[in-house]
Design a protein around this motif. Structure first.
Motif, short mmCIF file in Angstrom:
data_model
loop_
_atom_site.label_atom_id
_atom_site.label_comp_id
_atom_site.label_asym_id
_atom_site.label_seq_id
_atom_site.Cartn_x
_atom_site.Cartn_y
_atom_site.Cartn_z
N ILE A 171 1.08 -0.77 -0.14
CA ILE A 171 0.25 0.08 -0.25
C ILE A 171 0.77 1.30 -0.66
O ILE A 171 0.88 2.21 -0.63
N ASN A 172 1.48 1.13 0.91
CA ASN A 172 2.38 2.27 1.05
C ASN A 172 3.56 2.77 0.14
O ASN A 172 4.10 4.24 -0.35
N ASP A 173 3.84 1.68 -0.81
CA ASP A 173 5.37 1.89 -1.66
C ASP A 173 4.06 3.24 -3.02
O ASP A 173 4.86 3.59 -3.96
N PRO A 174 3.30 2.03 -3.54
CA PRO A 174 2.53 3.08 -4.54
C PRO A 174 2.26 3.99 -4.52
O PRO A 174 2.14 5.79 -4.84
N LEU A 175 1.77 4.99 -2.81
CA LEU A 175 1.19 5.52 -2.57
C LEU A 175 2.06 7.15 -3.04
O LEU A 175 1.60 8.17 -2.67
N PHE A 176 2.90 6.79 -2.13
CA PHE A 176 4.27 7.33 -1.64
C PHE A 176 4.96 7.82 -2.70
O PHE A 176 4.90 8.98 -3.81
N GLY A 177 4.88 7.18 -3.92
CA GLY A 177 5.68 7.23 -5.33
C GLY A 177 4.55 8.03 -5.73
O GLY A 177 4.94 9.60 -6.90
N HIS A 178 3.46 8.13 -5.82
CA HIS A 178 2.52 8.73 -6.64
C HIS A 178 2.17 10.44 -6.46
O HIS A 178 2.12 11.07 -6.92
N LEU A 179 2.15 10.14 -4.98
CA LEU A 179 2.39 12.08 -4.19
C LEU A 179 3.08 12.17 -4.49
O LEU A 179 3.22 13.37 -4.58
N MET A 210 9.69 4.46 6.47
CA MET A 210 10.08 5.81 6.46
C MET A 210 11.31 5.73 5.13
O MET A 210 11.61 5.65 4.42
N ALA A 211 11.63 4.30 4.89
CA ALA A 211 12.99 3.67 3.70
C ALA A 211 12.33 3.99 2.85
O ALA A 211 12.26 4.61 1.80
N THR A 212 10.64 3.89 2.36
CA THR A 212 10.27 3.70 1.15
C THR A 212 9.94 5.29 0.92
O THR A 212 10.37 5.42 -0.48
N VAL A 213 9.76 6.14 1.59
CA VAL A 213 9.61 7.36 1.00
C VAL A 213 10.91 8.01 0.54
O VAL A 213 11.51 9.07 0.14
N GLY A 224 8.22 9.25 -9.49
CA GLY A 224 7.82 8.54 -8.14
C GLY A 224 7.36 7.20 -8.07
O GLY A 224 7.51 6.40 -7.62
N VAL A 225 6.40 6.78 -9.23
CA VAL A 225 5.20 5.29 -9.86
C VAL A 225 6.47 4.47 -10.07
O VAL A 225 5.99 3.55 -8.58
N TYR A 226 7.22 4.67 -10.86
CA TYR A 226 7.64 3.87 -11.32
C TYR A 226 8.81 3.26 -10.01
O TYR A 226 8.94 1.98 -9.73
N TYR A 227 9.77 3.95 -9.00
CA TYR A 227 10.59 4.15 -7.62
C TYR A 227 10.14 3.29 -7.33
O TYR A 227 10.30 2.80 -6.85
N SER A 228 8.60 3.79 -6.82
CA SER A 228 7.86 3.00 -5.81
C SER A 228 7.78 1.15 -5.63
O SER A 228 7.42 1.02 -4.79
N VAL A 229 6.77 1.31 -6.73
CA VAL A 229 6.54 0.25 -7.46
C VAL A 229 7.32 -1.06 -7.50
O VAL A 229 7.75 -1.95 -6.86
N TYR A 230 8.60 -0.01 -8.37
CA TYR A 230 10.31 -0.91 -7.80
C TYR A 230 10.74 -1.48 -6.42
O TYR A 230 10.89 -2.61 -7.02
N GLY A 231 10.31 -0.31 -6.04
CA GLY A 231 11.39 -0.09 -4.76
C GLY A 231 10.50 -1.17 -3.53
O GLY A 231 10.09 -2.08 -2.63
N PHE A 232 8.80 -1.83 -4.03
CA PHE A 232 7.91 -2.62 -3.13
C PHE A 232 8.05 -3.61 -3.12
O PHE A 232 8.56 -5.21 -3.45
N ILE A 233 8.35 -4.21 -5.30
CA ILE A 233 8.80 -4.86 -5.62
C ILE A 233 10.37 -5.74 -5.42
O ILE A 233 10.79 -6.90 -4.76
N ASN A 234 11.21 -4.91 -5.08
CA ASN A 234 12.46 -5.26 -4.36
C ASN A 234 12.63 -5.50 -3.11
O ASN A 234 12.63 -6.51 -2.06
N ARG A 235 11.28 -4.73 -1.69
CA ARG A 235 11.65 -4.47 -0.99
C ARG A 235 11.13 -6.43 -0.03
O ARG A 235 10.42 -6.96 0.69
N LEU A 236 9.69 -6.93 -1.11
CA LEU A 236 10.07 -8.34 -1.32
C LEU A 236 11.36 -9.46 -1.32
O LEU A 236 10.70 -10.69 -0.49
#
Length: 427
Positions: free
Chosen positions: A52-60, A116-119, A347-359
């Motif tokens: 939830i937080n990865d795409p949200l912060f990237g979009h914002l 906070m690491a996501t942000v 922002g969107v790309y790096y947030s989704v990429y960041g979420f995938i990486n955090r898996l």
């Protein structure tokens, strides 16, 4: 100077993030007695919040419009909290060390830190494609960025066993958090964003993610990167155990093993920047992944430190290539999206990429959890009958499989062939 200013941020964030990612399991399992099963459960549950937080912060971040730019306001707020929660994870008071309280303290701590690491990482990464354009400039900037990252890895990983042996884990967190905070603030004062990136009206939330999630090249790249990050992360997380149980060595030898990887990776980034032009970014990426896979397979063999060090050197060279070429290829994916949508959406790309990486975190934790049914390892207090076999398997088996999967995906990546990569000048 622009490349150096940007690269300094990578050094700062790496120092904190890698000491956290590498020694979190060792601190809680070996030093505090947290069970491997709960460690795996907590990291897995966090992944749902991350979704939830990865795409949200990237979009914002993409939608932010200020005189400071889109990314700097988020970094100015996020970095102090990121450092505070890092400190709290390693500062475990006496009342929180009981078996009844420790699992909850651990779970809350990693949720706050990882949020906070996501942000921080989303907004830092989003600056790269905007600031650097064209294959030559990007390869040079990526080499410098990853070179400073590797220096941060040397400080944050290879030297850390010596640091916590002298001052403890709390002292380590205070030292790294203070140094990292100072350097990040210096980086933030010197970075200036391109005001043109804010001119186009941002896409609404659903179309923004529909374009991103429908991008096949992005998925191929991101899944390959996930497998590579999992492999490299597991190398790091398992290294102290591998040194202790498989090689019968102490913290000093752990530092030498990490150093063999990082000191070979550091000069290799310049080589990989040149190979990006000679072989094309994709061809050089495939070669780097192959070297990582070979190194993972060879980790089954060493019985002494002298036998393990050459394998570490090989892994380091492959690791350097994966770092440099990944930046270039992801930036190309974002450029091609900008040609279609007319908007830069880092922002969107790096947030989704960041979420995938955090898996990779839950995958690493699940790998640790396998040690109980397969080898009888529960924790440092209950290591089971075959801890040597357990950590030889953990260090080599899952990483080798992951790098093979990454190699298969990388062959299917559609961009980056030699002589076919455009100049990436879209905005």
């Amino acid at each position: 100077m622009k490349k150096w200013r940007y690269a300094s941020g990578q050094l700062d964030l790496t120092l904190v993030s890698e000491s956290f990612g590498t020694y979190l399991a060792f601190f809680y399992l070996e030093k505090l007695g947290l069970s491997a099963a709960f460690y795996a459960l907590a990291r897995t549950v966090y992944a749902f919040w991350d979704a939830i937080n990865d795409p949200l912060f990237g979009h914002l971040s993409d939608r932010t419009k200020t005189r400071l730019g889109r990314r700097r306001p988020w970094l100015l707020v996020g970095v102090p909290l990121f450092l505070l929660f890092y400190l709290l994870v390693f500062w475990v008071p006496d009342w929180a060390r009981s078996p009844q309280v420790l699992p909850y303290y651990f779970a809350v701590g990693i949720v706050l830190y990882e949020t906070m690491a996501t942000v921080v990482w989303t907004n830092y990464g989003a600056l790269f494609p905007e600031m650097f354009r064209g294959l030559s400039e990007r390869a040079g900037a990526a080499a410098l960025k990853r070179g400073t990252e590797l220096f941060g890895l040397i400080l944050g990983i290879a030297l850390t066993p010596l640091v916590y042996a002298q001052v403890g884990f709390l002292g380590m967190a205070l030292l790294y958090g203070g140094l990292g905070g100072l350097l990040v603030l210096l980086f933030l004062k010197s970075i200036r964003e391109d005001p043109k990136a804010q001119e186009a009206e941002p896409l609404p939330f659903i179309p923004a993610f529909r374009y991103t999630l429908g991008n096949q090249a992005f998925w191929i790249y991101s899944l390959a990167a996930l497998f590579l990050l999992f492999a490299v992360g597991l190398f790091g997380a398992a290294m102290p155990f591998y040194a202790k149980y498989a090689l019968g060595l102490g913290p000093e030898a752990t530092s030498l093993l990490f150093a063999s990887v990082l000191l070979s990776a550091l000069p290799s980034v310049l080589l990989w920047a040149r190979l990006a032009g000679a072989l094309g970014p994709k061809g050089a990426w495939l070669l780097a992944i192959f070297l990582l896979a070979l190194g993972a397979l060879l980790l089954f063999l060493p019985r002494t430190l002298l036998e393990a060090l050459p394998v570490g050197l090989l892994i380091g060279v492959g690791f350097g290539g994966v770092l440099v070429l990944g930046d270039v290829l992801l930036a190309e994916v974002i450029d091609r999206d900008a040609e279609v949508t007319g908007r830069r959406r880092e922002g969107v790309y790096y947030s989704v990429y960041g979420f995938i990486n955090r898996l990779s975190g839950p995958l690493q934790a699940l790998s640790f959890a396998l040690l109980t049914p397969l080898f009888g390892y529960v924790s440092g207090e209950v290591p089971g009958p075959r801890p040597e076999a357990a950590f030889r398997f953990l260090m080599a088996g899952p990483p080798f499989l992951a790098t093979l999967l990454a190699l298969a995906l990388a062959f299917r990546f559609p961009y980056g062939a030699k002589g076919r990569m455009p100049g990436a000048g879209s905005s």
